[in-house]
Design an enzyme around this catalytic site. Structure first.
Site, short mmCIF file in Angstrom:
data_model
loop_
_atom_site.label_atom_id
_atom_site.label_comp_id
_atom_site.label_asym_id
_atom_site.label_seq_id
_atom_site.Cartn_x
_atom_site.Cartn_y
_atom_site.Cartn_z
CD GLU A 35 -7.12 10.35 4.34
OE1 GLU A 35 -6.77 10.44 5.81
OE2 GLU A 35 -7.78 9.13 4.20
CG ASP A 86 -9.19 5.25 3.01
OD1 ASP A 86 -8.74 4.25 2.35
OD2 ASP A 86 -8.66 5.37 4.19
CG HIS A 138 -2.60 11.16 4.58
ND1 HIS A 138 -1.50 12.49 4.18
CD2 HIS A 138 -3.09 12.70 5.54
CE1 HIS A 138 -1.68 13.77 5.22
NE2 HIS A 138 -2.64 13.58 6.06
CG HIS A 190 -5.27 5.84 6.26
ND1 HIS A 190 -6.40 5.61 6.94
CD2 HIS A 190 -4.63 4.29 6.16
CE1 HIS A 190 -6.60 4.55 7.79
NE2 HIS A 190 -4.82 4.41 7.10
CG ASP A 250 -12.13 8.81 3.56
OD1 ASP A 250 -12.52 8.18 5.46
OD2 ASP A 250 -11.05 8.74 3.35
#
Length: 236
Positions: free
Chosen positions: A9, A158, A57, A153, A7
């Site tokens: 960001e 995640d 985030h 997040h 994952d």
């Protein structure tokens, strides 16, 4: 099989507008089990972060000021994912950003597809649960994965949740694949364990419930000509 749950960001939603990766989190699975190896770094994007992204985030430009750039981490990241199957939720989004970062780091790094196979877990979820919400939060709720600690997040958090979701979502498929590789007797055992037969549970009315039912039929007898349909069919 070696799989990497991944994952990221980012500074914003559109890679075409020059947005960059600011966090990347990866968890290694070997034979569908966490190996304990992870790759997790924050990256200095060299640009501003959209306010909407910070709200999601919680990562600020000030926090990233002393972090390495993606280009400084690219060799280490490629070594971690090389030859693996990448499990990514809404893979098109993350892969577009990763391809852009690889291009900025140097043409010799190619694209994500040159190093690993990509599996979109969102596509898997949509095929398994058509017409339902299949966000990571929705899947956690549906599959009993605890995400109560997910205030913001985060790439590694995640990835951890996605690993649990993926393993829960594909548990039956894993049992079937194992069965196909085993002897017929062993396969039958695995399949039986994966899909146990359940006998229906019969619940019988107690005395109070029977009395209430009869009272209801008495009321219907009075209201309907010829008595209630139930008693006529039962011959009562």
């Amino acid at each position: 099989m070696r799989q990497i749950v991944l994952d990221t960001e980012t500074t914003g939603l559109e890679v075409s507008q020059g947005h960059r990766i600011i966090e990347i989190g990866c968890i290694e699975l070997i034979g569908r089990r966490p190996s304990g190896r992870t790759f997790h770094h924050y990256c200095n994007p060299g640009r501003a972060i959209d306010a909407g992204a910070v709200a999601v985030h919680g990562i600020t430009a000030e926090f990233l000021a002393d972090k390495p750039t993606f280009a400084e981490l690219v060799e280490e990241w490629l070594a971690f994912v090389e030859g693996a199957e990448l499990l990514i939720h809404n893979a098109a989004f993350d892969v577009a950003f990763l391809d852009a970062e690889l291009a900025l780091a140097g043409a010799r790094y190619g694209r994500v597809a040159d190093h690993a196979e990509v599996v979109d877990t969102l596509a898997l979820a949509r095929a398994r649960y058509p017409g339902q919400k299949n966000s990571l939060d929705a899947l956690c709720k549906r599959l009993g994965v605890d995400n109560s600690h997910r205030e913001f997040h985060g790439a590694l958090l995640d990835a951890q949740l996605l690993a649990e979701v993926y393993l829960a979502m594909t548990a039956g498929q894993a049992a079937l694949a194992l069965a196909l590789d085993e002897t017929p007797a062993a396969a039958a055992t695995v399949l039986a364990a994966a899909a146990p037969l359940k006998r229906p549970r019969v619940l019988r009315a107690d005395a109070a419930e029977c009395a209430a039912h009869e009272a209801r039929l008495d009321a219907l007898d009075k209201a309907a000509k010829g008595g209630s349909v139930w008693r006529r069919l039962a011959g009562g």
